[in-house]
Design a protein around this motif. Structure first.
Motif, short mmCIF file in Angstrom:
data_model
loop_
_atom_site.label_atom_id
_atom_site.label_comp_id
_atom_site.label_asym_id
_atom_site.label_seq_id
_atom_site.Cartn_x
_atom_site.Cartn_y
_atom_site.Cartn_z
N SER A 279 -6.95 0.17 1.47
CA SER A 279 -6.62 -0.04 0.08
C SER A 279 -7.75 0.24 -0.67
CB SER A 279 -6.33 -1.74 -0.03
OG SER A 279 -5.06 -1.86 0.71
N HIS B 108 -1.86 -1.35 -5.03
CA HIS B 108 -2.95 -1.40 -4.22
C HIS B 108 -3.78 -2.61 -4.30
CE1 HIS B 108 -2.01 2.61 -2.53
NE2 HIS B 108 -2.24 3.43 -3.54
N ASN C 4 -7.64 3.99 -1.11
CA ASN C 4 -6.29 4.34 -2.10
C ASN C 4 -6.75 4.09 -3.55
OD1 ASN C 4 -5.16 5.55 0.18
ND2 ASN C 4 -3.62 3.59 0.42
N SER D 128 0.75 -1.28 -0.01
CA SER D 128 0.00 -0.16 0.06
C SER D 128 0.76 1.32 0.04
CB SER D 128 -0.84 -0.03 1.26
OG SER D 128 -1.77 1.18 1.32
#
Length: 313
Positions: free
Chosen positions: A176, A157, A179, A138
């Protein structure tokens, strides 16, 4: 109200949960508490033997300084790495290289950050630390995003997401998902994908009552709706984020955005109230970046209102 896709040049730096969400929690701790822990760790160091406990103490000191004094943080993290290598203490080394990568990232030294994260990833893999691996993937994805490499960022990711789902780690799953949404938001052609991932992230964070995550996801959902000129939904999610982050530095973003949204629909008095609150909070917390954003938003609103009055004359 016009709800067609109307992508505006708004303040579209979406809130990300990068570089390990727990780090964000501790960035704004009370100075007194931080000082006490630093003093305690420094005192403890003097009584420790050259073993793994000293590596851990160096690491903890580095983490304590990470949010305030990067030079000192790196000094202690390098000491942790040096001793960790002498002892072949791989689990401690992995954590130290991860922290060092975060320090480099804060300084904008992204290539150095990637090298540190790659070393941490190797060590976490060797020690079968799957949570650590998910975290590093990440972190690296976020670095590649900042470098403008969206393809690589998404690849990392999604790897982090897959591993986090295998572990059942909902904190990392939510991070995640958020993101991934942030990367998709960079391109207007994938804005609906961004919205979908932000919503999934919010659901996961709600399941574990993770308030900072809920606030971040809500801000990002509100931002997408603002970009689409879906003002009712944008207001709803930014108000939700504001309730979750009230009184913290994170509250400055929804306050400023609520100011901008209300200005866009002509509610200038409401807009000014939100900007004033954002400015007061930024000044109280000595948050210079957030203060600048609030002042820019206020100036834009004043300019918009003045232009509107001139058109009426």
């Amino acid at each position: 109200m016009n709800k067609k896709h109307h992508y505006q040049k708004v303040m579209t730096f979406s809130r990300t949960l990068i570089l390990f969400i727990a780090f964000l929690y501790f960035s704004y701790s009370e100075g007194f508490a931080q000082l006490s822990k630093k003093d305690s760790l420094l005192t403890k160091l003097n009584s420790l033997d050259q073993d793994s406990t000293k590596v851990t103490a160096y690491l903890e000191l580095g983490l304590e300084y990470l949010g305030s004094d990067l030079k000192t943080a790196l000094t202690y993290l390098n000491k942790a790495i040096k001793l960790g290598e002498e002892l072949d203490f791989k689990s401690g080394l992995g954590k130290a290289h991860n922290a060092k990568g975060r320090a480099f990232a804060q300084q904008g030294q992204f290539q150095d950050a990637i090298l540190s994260f790659q070393e941490a990833l190797k060590l976490f893999h060797e020690t079968n630390n799957k949570t650590g691996e998910a975290n590093i993937l990440s972190n690296m994805g976020s670095i590649y995003y900042m470098l403008g490499n969206s393809r690589k960022a998404l690849e990392l990711h999604f790897e982090s997401l897959k591993l986090s789902e295998e572990l059942g780690n909902k904190l990392r799953i939510g991070t995640s998902l958020n993101n991934i949404g942030t990367v998709y938001l960079k391109n207007t052609s994938t804005i609906q994908e961004a919205l979908s991932f932000f919503k999934k992230s919010l659901i996961v964070f709600e399941e574990i009552n993770e308030q900072q995550g809920m606030a971040t996801a809500s801000m990002n959902i509100g931002e997408v709706y603002f970009m689409e000129a879906n003002y009712d939904s944008a207001i709803y999610f930014h108000e939700k984020a504001l309730k979750l982050s009230d009184g913290t530095i994170d509250a400055t973003f929804p306050l400023t955005q609520l100011g901008e949204i209300n200005a866009a629909i002509g509610n200038f008095q409401k807009a000014y109230n939100f900007y004033r609150n954002a400015i007061q909070l930024s000044e109280k917390l000595e948050a210079k970046f957030e203060l600048t954003q609030s002042l820019i938003g206020l100036a834009k609103t004043q300019k918009k209102q003045n232009a509107l009055y001139r058109d009426w004359e």
